[in-house]
Each structure stands twice: as C-alpha cells, then as structure tokens.
Scaffold this motif. Structure first.
Motif, PDB file in Angstrom:
ATOM      1  N   THR A   7       0.827  -1.296  -0.030  1.00 57.19           N
ATOM      2  CA  THR A   7      -0.122   0.006   0.064  1.00 57.19           C
ATOM      3  C   THR A   7       0.863   1.425   0.050  1.00 57.19           C
ATOM      4  O   THR A   7       1.831   1.347   0.849  1.00 57.19           O
ATOM      5  CB  THR A   7      -0.830   0.108   1.206  1.00 57.19           C
ATOM      6  N   LYS A   9      -1.520   1.557  -3.598  1.00 58.00           N
ATOM      7  CA  LYS A   9      -1.289   0.838  -4.991  1.00 58.00           C
ATOM      8  C   LYS A   9      -0.713   2.179  -5.922  1.00 58.00           C
ATOM      9  O   LYS A   9      -0.203   1.924  -6.992  1.00 58.00           O
ATOM     10  CB  LYS A   9      -2.510   0.345  -5.294  1.00 58.00           C
ATOM     11  N   SER A 112       3.393  -0.664  -6.496  1.00 59.35           N
ATOM     12  CA  SER A 112       2.920   0.501  -6.186  1.00 59.35           C
ATOM     13  C   SER A 112       3.466   1.499  -7.207  1.00 59.35           C
ATOM     14  O   SER A 112       4.560   1.737  -7.540  1.00 59.35           O
ATOM     15  CB  SER A 112       3.417   1.003  -4.762  1.00 59.35           C
TER      16      SER A 112
END
Lengths: 117, 112
Positions: A7, A9, A112
């Motif tokens: 996290t 993304k 990401s």
C-alpha cells in the motif's frame, strides 16, 4: 488473503516530497525485497532483507531507506522525490534456501505506481 | 546491468499456435526462472529450472536450459488469449549476494 500486499497502489506527489510504501507478507517467508520497474518494464532489484537484516543494497541513492520492523514487513521510505523516481515499485518475498541462497521462487505484490510531478 | 536478455521483445500469434521465447544470460547461475506479468499486475512465478536440469514441463509450459550457451527457452503450447502478458526470465545465483535478476521481458499478444 493476499500473500504479499503493498500500500498504496497508486501514489502521485510533487518533486521534493517524502513518501512511504508499505509491504506485508503472510507467507512466513524469511526474505523480502524491493524491486523497481521502469517505464520500459525493466525490473531491477533495490534491496533485500533477511530476518530484518539488510543483505542486498544495490547502489540505490540514500534518499531511499528501507525498514523492516519484523520479517513479515518491509517498508520503503523515499525522501526528496525526483522525477526519475517515477516507476512501479514491487515488494516480493521468498524462502531462504539451504546454504543461505535466496534465489528461489519470488512472490510479488501487485505493485505501487509512483508518479512524481 | 541486466543479467537476462529476452528475445523477441514482442511476439504476436494466433490462438492455438505455440509461442517460444528465448533468454540469454551472462554469468553462472544457480537456477533460472520464468515469470508472467499481466498488465498492471505483479509478477507471477511460472517455473524454475535448476542449473543441473536441461528441461522441465508444467502444463502447457516447457522450459529448456543450456548452461553451455547460457540460454533458456520458454515454450507455451496451444496458446490462448488469456496467455497475453509479459514474460520475464530471471536468473538466480550469487553476484555480490544471492539475487534473482530479471531480463527485460517478452510481450506476448495472443489473438483470439
């Protein structure tokens, strides 16, 4: 359950800012990695941690600082972001093989995507 | 520098045809792996072949390894539209630390 989760993304930010990407794996692996994939799809290893210990650091600018609070987590903090940092950053994990080799199957997160404006 | 070099860079075939991708590398290796990446997704491990193996099969995948020529090939038989993806070879070994180093990938497009 997602095996390797990252996290956020997507991350869009201005030059000069500081940002972090988090990664967690629930596979019980010993080793975690950060890879960078550029716009031409080249995938380059940046860092590798084994049981919270840094074992690979691939001539990455010291603006990039990985941190592994435990063997299931590996975060990446980037200071003073530059345009050239725009890329997709992938976290991965693997078992450490017999003899200390970390070259078995890698399990990747979904990536990401960092965009620096 | 990249360890693996895939060839071709891009490949377009019809559904049902076979797709062959090649990979060459430069240094000695412990193993060679192939990964698949769908657009916008992470890489997924397909198959690993050790340096003392010459051929390996997994479903519709066949991988060969020639350590004397430092090359490998991935054959996907009876391709499907769902096989459309980028395929990467990756070499595992010791180069200043145990690492898995990826090539640039082959973009495969399977037309239905």
């Amino acid at each position: 359950d997602t095996a390797v989760s990252q996290t956020p993304k997507y991350l869009v930010t201005q030059m000069g800012n500081d940002k972090s990407i988090k990664c967690e794996q629930n596979l019980g692996h010993d080793t975690m990695y950060w890879y960078k994939q550029d716009s031409k799809k080249f995938l380059k290893i940046m860092f590798s941690y084994n049981n919270k210990e840094l074992i690979i650091n691939e001539t990455v600018p010291n603006r990039f600082s990985p941190k592994s609070p435990d063997k299931a987590h590996l975060n990446l903090h980037i200071n003073s972001l530059e345009l050239g940092d725009s890329a997709v950053y992938f976290c991965a994990s693997s078992h450490r093989l017999a003899g200390g080799a970390n070259t078995g199957e890698l399990f990747f997160g979904e990536g990401s995507r960092l965009t620096v404006l | 520098s990249q360890q693996g070099e895939e060839d071709p860079q891009a490949l377009s075939i019809q559904e049902g045809e076979n797709a062959t991708m090649n990979c060459s590398y430069k240094t000695s290796i412990n193993n060679l792996q192939w990964y698949r990446q769908n657009s916008g997704r992470g890489l997924v491990h397909l198959i690993l072949i050790r340096s003392n193996e010459r051929e390996k099969h997994s479903g519709r995948l066949r991988v060969t390894l020639d350590t004397s020529k430092k090359s490998s090939s991935l054959l996907i038989t009876a391709s499907r539209a769902a096989d459309t993806a980028s395929y990467f070879c990756a070499t595992g070994g010791y180069t200043g630390g145990f690492k898995t180093i990826f090539g640039a990938g082959t973009r495969l497009f399977v037309k239905a």
